[in-house]
Motif scaffolding. Structure first.
Motif, PDB file in Angstrom:
ATOM      1  N   ALA A 185     -44.821 -53.373 -51.723  1.00  9.84           N
ATOM      2  CA  ALA A 185     -45.925 -54.324 -51.817  1.00  9.84           C
ATOM      3  C   ALA A 185     -45.829 -55.391 -50.733  1.00  9.84           C
ATOM      4  O   ALA A 185     -46.852 -55.866 -50.220  1.00  9.84           O
ATOM      5  N   ALA A 186     -44.591 -55.759 -50.356  1.00  8.10           N
ATOM      6  CA  ALA A 186     -44.426 -56.765 -49.300  1.00  8.10           C
ATOM      7  C   ALA A 186     -44.995 -56.260 -47.985  1.00  8.10           C
ATOM      8  O   ALA A 186     -45.639 -57.006 -47.237  1.00  8.10           O
ATOM      9  N   LEU A 187     -44.759 -54.989 -47.673  1.00 11.53           N
ATOM     10  CA  LEU A 187     -45.302 -54.427 -46.437  1.00 11.53           C
ATOM     11  C   LEU A 187     -46.825 -54.410 -46.454  1.00 11.53           C
ATOM     12  O   LEU A 187     -47.471 -54.578 -45.416  1.00 11.53           O
ATOM     13  N   LEU A 188     -47.392 -54.205 -47.637  1.00 13.52           N
ATOM     14  CA  LEU A 188     -48.848 -54.108 -47.754  1.00 13.52           C
ATOM     15  C   LEU A 188     -49.513 -55.479 -47.817  1.00 13.52           C
ATOM     16  O   LEU A 188     -50.509 -55.725 -47.132  1.00 13.52           O
ATOM     17  N   LEU A 189     -48.949 -56.396 -48.614  1.00 13.75           N
ATOM     18  CA  LEU A 189     -49.603 -57.676 -48.873  1.00 13.75           C
ATOM     19  C   LEU A 189     -49.131 -58.792 -47.951  1.00 13.75           C
ATOM     20  O   LEU A 189     -49.884 -59.734 -47.693  1.00 13.75           O
ATOM     21  N   LEU A 190     -47.900 -58.713 -47.482  1.00 12.42           N
ATOM     22  CA  LEU A 190     -47.374 -59.738 -46.589  1.00 12.42           C
ATOM     23  C   LEU A 190     -47.274 -59.250 -45.155  1.00 12.42           C
ATOM     24  O   LEU A 190     -46.741 -59.958 -44.296  1.00 12.42           O
ATOM     25  N   GLY A 191     -47.730 -58.028 -44.920  1.00  7.20           N
ATOM     26  CA  GLY A 191     -47.729 -57.517 -43.554  1.00  7.20           C
ATOM     27  C   GLY A 191     -48.716 -58.273 -42.689  1.00  7.20           C
ATOM     28  O   GLY A 191     -49.552 -59.034 -43.184  1.00  7.20           O
ATOM     29  N   PRO A 192     -48.624 -58.108 -41.380  1.00  9.30           N
ATOM     30  CA  PRO A 192     -49.529 -58.832 -40.476  1.00  9.30           C
ATOM     31  C   PRO A 192     -50.991 -58.501 -40.766  1.00  9.30           C
ATOM     32  O   PRO A 192     -51.336 -57.351 -41.041  1.00  9.30           O
ATOM     33  N   SER A 193     -51.817 -59.507 -40.674  1.00 12.82           N
ATOM     34  CA  SER A 193     -53.252 -59.282 -40.813  1.00 12.82           C
ATOM     35  C   SER A 193     -53.791 -58.632 -39.551  1.00 12.82           C
ATOM     36  O   SER A 193     -53.085 -58.476 -38.548  1.00 12.82           O
ATOM     37  N   ALA A 194     -55.047 -58.261 -39.597  1.00 13.42           N
ATOM     38  CA  ALA A 194     -55.661 -57.644 -38.418  1.00 13.42           C
ATOM     39  C   ALA A 194     -55.628 -58.594 -37.224  1.00 13.42           C
ATOM     40  O   ALA A 194     -55.379 -58.181 -36.090  1.00 13.42           O
ATOM     41  N   ALA A 195     -55.853 -59.890 -37.485  1.00  7.58           N
ATOM     42  CA  ALA A 195     -55.817 -60.865 -36.395  1.00  7.58           C
ATOM     43  C   ALA A 195     -54.416 -60.985 -35.816  1.00  7.58           C
ATOM     44  O   ALA A 195     -54.234 -61.101 -34.600  1.00  7.58           O
ATOM     45  N   GLU A 196     -53.398 -60.972 -36.691  1.00  2.00           N
ATOM     46  CA  GLU A 196     -52.017 -61.069 -36.208  1.00  2.00           C
ATOM     47  C   GLU A 196     -51.622 -59.826 -35.422  1.00  2.00           C
ATOM     48  O   GLU A 196     -50.930 -59.920 -34.397  1.00  2.00           O
ATOM     49  N   ARG A 197     -52.046 -58.654 -35.899  1.00  2.00           N
ATOM     50  CA  ARG A 197     -51.732 -57.431 -35.158  1.00  2.00           C
ATOM     51  C   ARG A 197     -52.414 -57.436 -33.798  1.00  2.00           C
ATOM     52  O   ARG A 197     -51.830 -56.998 -32.789  1.00  2.00           O
ATOM     53  N   LEU A 198     -53.654 -57.926 -33.753  1.00  2.00           N
ATOM     54  CA  LEU A 198     -54.366 -58.004 -32.479  1.00  2.00           C
ATOM     55  C   LEU A 198     -53.671 -58.978 -31.537  1.00  2.00           C
ATOM     56  O   LEU A 198     -53.520 -58.708 -30.339  1.00  2.00           O
ATOM     57  N   ALA A 199     -53.229 -60.139 -32.092  1.00  2.00           N
ATOM     58  CA  ALA A 199     -52.531 -61.115 -31.252  1.00  2.00           C
ATOM     59  C   ALA A 199     -51.216 -60.546 -30.726  1.00  2.00           C
ATOM     60  O   ALA A 199     -50.856 -60.757 -29.562  1.00  2.00           O
ATOM     61  N   ALA A 200     -50.485 -59.811 -31.580  1.00  2.00           N
ATOM     62  CA  ALA A 200     -49.228 -59.200 -31.138  1.00  2.00           C
ATOM     63  C   ALA A 200     -49.482 -58.148 -30.060  1.00  2.00           C
ATOM     64  O   ALA A 200     -48.728 -58.035 -29.089  1.00  2.00           O
ATOM     65  N   LEU A 201     -50.563 -57.370 -30.246  1.00  2.00           N
ATOM     66  CA  LEU A 201     -50.901 -56.358 -29.246  1.00  2.00           C
ATOM     67  C   LEU A 201     -51.284 -57.004 -27.926  1.00  2.00           C
ATOM     68  O   LEU A 201     -50.893 -56.531 -26.850  1.00  2.00           O
ATOM     69  N   GLU A 202     -52.046 -58.105 -28.000  1.00  2.00           N
ATOM     70  CA  GLU A 202     -52.422 -58.798 -26.775  1.00  2.00           C
ATOM     71  C   GLU A 202     -51.194 -59.384 -26.076  1.00  2.00           C
ATOM     72  O   GLU A 202     -51.085 -59.348 -24.847  1.00  2.00           O
ATOM     73  N   GLU A 203     -50.255 -59.912 -26.874  1.00  2.00           N
ATOM     74  CA  GLU A 203     -49.033 -60.467 -26.277  1.00  2.00           C
ATOM     75  C   GLU A 203     -48.218 -59.378 -25.597  1.00  2.00           C
ATOM     76  O   GLU A 203     -47.686 -59.570 -24.492  1.00  2.00           O
ATOM     77  N   ARG A 204     -48.122 -58.221 -26.248  1.00  2.00           N
ATOM     78  CA  ARG A 204     -47.378 -57.116 -25.650  1.00  2.00           C
ATOM     79  C   ARG A 204     -48.065 -56.637 -24.364  1.00  2.00           C
ATOM     80  O   ARG A 204     -47.411 -56.338 -23.357  1.00  2.00           O
ATOM     81  N   THR A 205     -49.402 -56.590 -24.402  1.00  2.00           N
ATOM     82  CA  THR A 205     -50.139 -56.187 -23.209  1.00  2.00           C
ATOM     83  C   THR A 205     -49.915 -57.169 -22.072  1.00  2.00           C
ATOM     84  O   THR A 205     -49.739 -56.781 -20.912  1.00  2.00           O
ATOM     85  N   GLU A 206     -49.908 -58.477 -22.409  1.00  2.00           N
ATOM     86  CA  GLU A 206     -49.664 -59.481 -21.380  1.00  2.00           C
ATOM     87  C   GLU A 206     -48.277 -59.318 -20.772  1.00  2.00           C
ATOM     88  O   GLU A 206     -48.095 -59.461 -19.560  1.00  2.00           O
ATOM     89  N   ARG A 207     -47.281 -59.016 -21.606  1.00  2.00           N
ATOM     90  CA  ARG A 207     -45.928 -58.822 -21.086  1.00  2.00           C
ATOM     91  C   ARG A 207     -45.872 -57.608 -20.153  1.00  2.00           C
ATOM     92  O   ARG A 207     -45.224 -57.654 -19.099  1.00  2.00           O
ATOM     93  N   LEU A 208     -46.538 -56.528 -20.552  1.00  2.00           N
ATOM     94  CA  LEU A 208     -46.545 -55.339 -19.700  1.00  2.00           C
ATOM     95  C   LEU A 208     -47.259 -55.601 -18.381  1.00  2.00           C
ATOM     96  O   LEU A 208     -46.809 -55.164 -17.313  1.00  2.00           O
ATOM     97  N   LEU A 209     -48.385 -56.333 -18.458  1.00  2.00           N
ATOM     98  CA  LEU A 209     -49.105 -56.654 -17.229  1.00  2.00           C
ATOM     99  C   LEU A 209     -48.257 -57.536 -16.323  1.00  2.00           C
ATOM    100  O   LEU A 209     -48.265 -57.378 -15.095  1.00  2.00           O
ATOM    101  N   GLU A 210     -47.523 -58.474 -16.936  1.00  2.00           N
ATOM    102  CA  GLU A 210     -46.671 -59.347 -16.131  1.00  2.00           C
ATOM    103  C   GLU A 210     -45.543 -58.560 -15.476  1.00  2.00           C
ATOM    104  O   GLU A 210     -45.204 -58.787 -14.307  1.00  2.00           O
ATOM    105  N   ARG A 211     -44.975 -57.623 -16.208  1.00  2.00           N
ATOM    106  CA  ARG A 211     -43.924 -56.789 -15.620  1.00  2.00           C
ATOM    107  C   ARG A 211     -44.480 -55.949 -14.467  1.00  2.00           C
ATOM    108  O   ARG A 211     -43.839 -55.815 -13.412  1.00  2.00           O
ATOM    109  N   ASN A 212     -45.680 -55.391 -14.663  1.00  2.00           N
ATOM    110  CA  ASN A 212     -46.287 -54.609 -13.581  1.00  2.00           C
ATOM    111  C   ASN A 212     -46.590 -55.485 -12.370  1.00  2.00           C
ATOM    112  O   ASN A 212     -46.420 -55.066 -11.218  1.00  2.00           O
ATOM    113  N   ARG A 213     -47.055 -56.712 -12.638  1.00  2.00           N
ATOM    114  CA  ARG A 213     -47.361 -57.610 -11.527  1.00  2.00           C
ATOM    115  C   ARG A 213     -46.097 -57.958 -10.749  1.00  2.00           C
ATOM    116  O   ARG A 213     -46.086 -57.969  -9.513  1.00  2.00           O
TER     117      ARG A 213
END
Length: 405
Positions: A185-213
């Motif tokens: 239940a913790a994974l389901l109810l306390l897991g990241p929301s859609a906004a948090e998952r999107l923010a984490a994905l954007e942060e990871r994308t920014e890190r990858l772009l920075e590494r490529n740059r």
């Protein structure tokens, strides 16, 4: 048998037990206020379950409660790095961020109510089975059977001791099942929301772009410096002229110094240092780049149309790197040939064109599959433009079109 007993030897089984018992404290406090815990009836026990629910829902509206519950769940419901035997990292899928939306608050409310119900049920089971164990001990020792436990007890006899492990195992398996349910239940109810998952994905994308740059910066800057140094050293050795050798050494020194500045800039970014970083070169510094190519023996003709100084920083910086890589490819693959460079700023776009006569056999050497040419296309694509590289007739061409806005 070892597999059946394995849950009983895991530390997380008992931290989950404690996690559930902690949740029951709130229900017992509310029940002590009303309806009271002195010989409560079944209906009164139902009130003990129900009455705390509105308070928990109100509590879930506080954003920080979600963070507190997430931290508890990570620590007590999963065998993380703090445990004797590390788990699979599932605790990382439990959010420790405050509630950021009403959906997060609603999921937190459901979590608190579920924790209350399961925690109170486990606490009642613990409170009933432990007295049962004590009464079985007394019955095995020949003592009169008490009436503390509501469960029926057999008559006195030594064989009552054989029922004690059964009662304890039953309790522990109830705890194990409830703890496993809470972890899911913790994974389901306390897991990241859609906004948090999107923010984490954007942060990871920014890190990858920075590494490529950073990788592109190192490739373009260091590659250009090494190419110029190799060409200059080879030309100086072939010329055998002290004056030419002095000019070649000056060019190598200047190019090497610029490459060291670029390298230091990249290292500062990698170290995440807070000291000021010198600005990256732009097309306004292109003359230094062209002089470096000329000093290597190439003939560079330049045509500039439009105000380069008005270009936005990102466009001007990436344009400089693209021009640098274009000249580096010419020196590396074609040698000291004639190069025609055109920089045009018009109609809201920057057009950068590098052309050189294509020596016989050079097409395969510059076939457009290297990391430098790929880096040009990536730089152009990130700015919404496009890059075209390859042979055009008897010329090798690098043409880049970038939007200025």
């Amino acid at each position: 048998m070892p597999r059946l007993l394995r849950p009983l030897t895991r530390a997380v089984t008992y931290t989950r037990w404690l996690h559930l018992l902690c949740a029951s404290v709130f229900a017992f406090v509310c029940g002590a206020v009303y309806p009271g815990l002195s010989s409560p009836s079944v209906q009164e026990w139902a009130l003990v379950y129900v009455l705390p629910v509105p308070l928990l829902v109100l509590l879930a509206m506080v954003p920080g409660v979600r963070r507190a519950e997430g931290l508890q769940a990570r620590l007590m419901l999963f065998p993380g790095g703090h445990a004797r035997v590390a788990g699979d990292g599932a605790e990382g899928r439990v959010s420790v961020a405050p509630s950021a939306s009403w959906r997060d608050r609603g999921r937190t409310a459901v979590w608190l109510v579920l924790r209350l119900f399961l925690g109170l049920s486990v606490a009642l089971a613990t409170g009933q089975l432990m007295p049962l164990v004590l009464e079985l001990l007394g019955a095995a020792a020949g003592q009169p059977v008490g009436t503390v436990s509501p469960l029926p007890l057999p008559a006195q006899g030594w064989w009552c001791a054989l029922l004690i492990p059964v009662a304890l195992l039953a309790l522990l398996y109830v705890v194990e099942g409830a703890g496993l349910l809470m972890a899911r239940a913790a994974l389901l109810l306390l897991g990241p929301s859609a906004a948090e998952r999107l923010a984490a994905l954007e942060e990871r994308t920014e890190r990858l772009l920075e590494r490529n740059r950073i990788a592109r910066e190192l490739h373009d800057s260091i590659g250009h410096a090494l190419t110029v140094a190799v060409v200059q050293a080879g030309a100086a050795r072939a010329a055998g002229d002290p004056a030419f050798t002095d000019r070649a050494l000056d060019a190598i020194e200047e190019t090497g110094r610029a490459a060291l500045e670029d390298l230091e800039r990249v290292l500062v970014v990698l170290r995440e240092a807070e000291q000021p970083v010198s600005s990256r070169p732009t097309l306004r510094d292109a003359e230094r780049l062209l002089d470096s190519a000329r000093a290597s023996g190439a003939t560079v003709d330049v045509t500039v149309e439009g105000p380069l100084e008005t270009l936005p920083g990102p466009v001007s910086r990436e344009g400089y790197r693209i021009l640098q890589e274009g000249l580096t490819n010419v020196l590396r693959h074609c040698g000291t040939v004639r190069v025609r460079v055109a920089l045009v700023v018009a109609d809201g776009r920057l057009s950068l064109d590098v052309r050189t006569d294509l020596p016989t056999g050079a097409a395969s050497a510059t076939g457009g599959t290297g990391s430098g040419l790929r880096g040009m296309r990536e730089r152009a694509a990130l700015l919404g433009g496009r890059a075209r590289t390859g042979p055009v007739g008897d010329e090798w061409q690098v043409h880049v079109d970038l939007p200025v806005a």
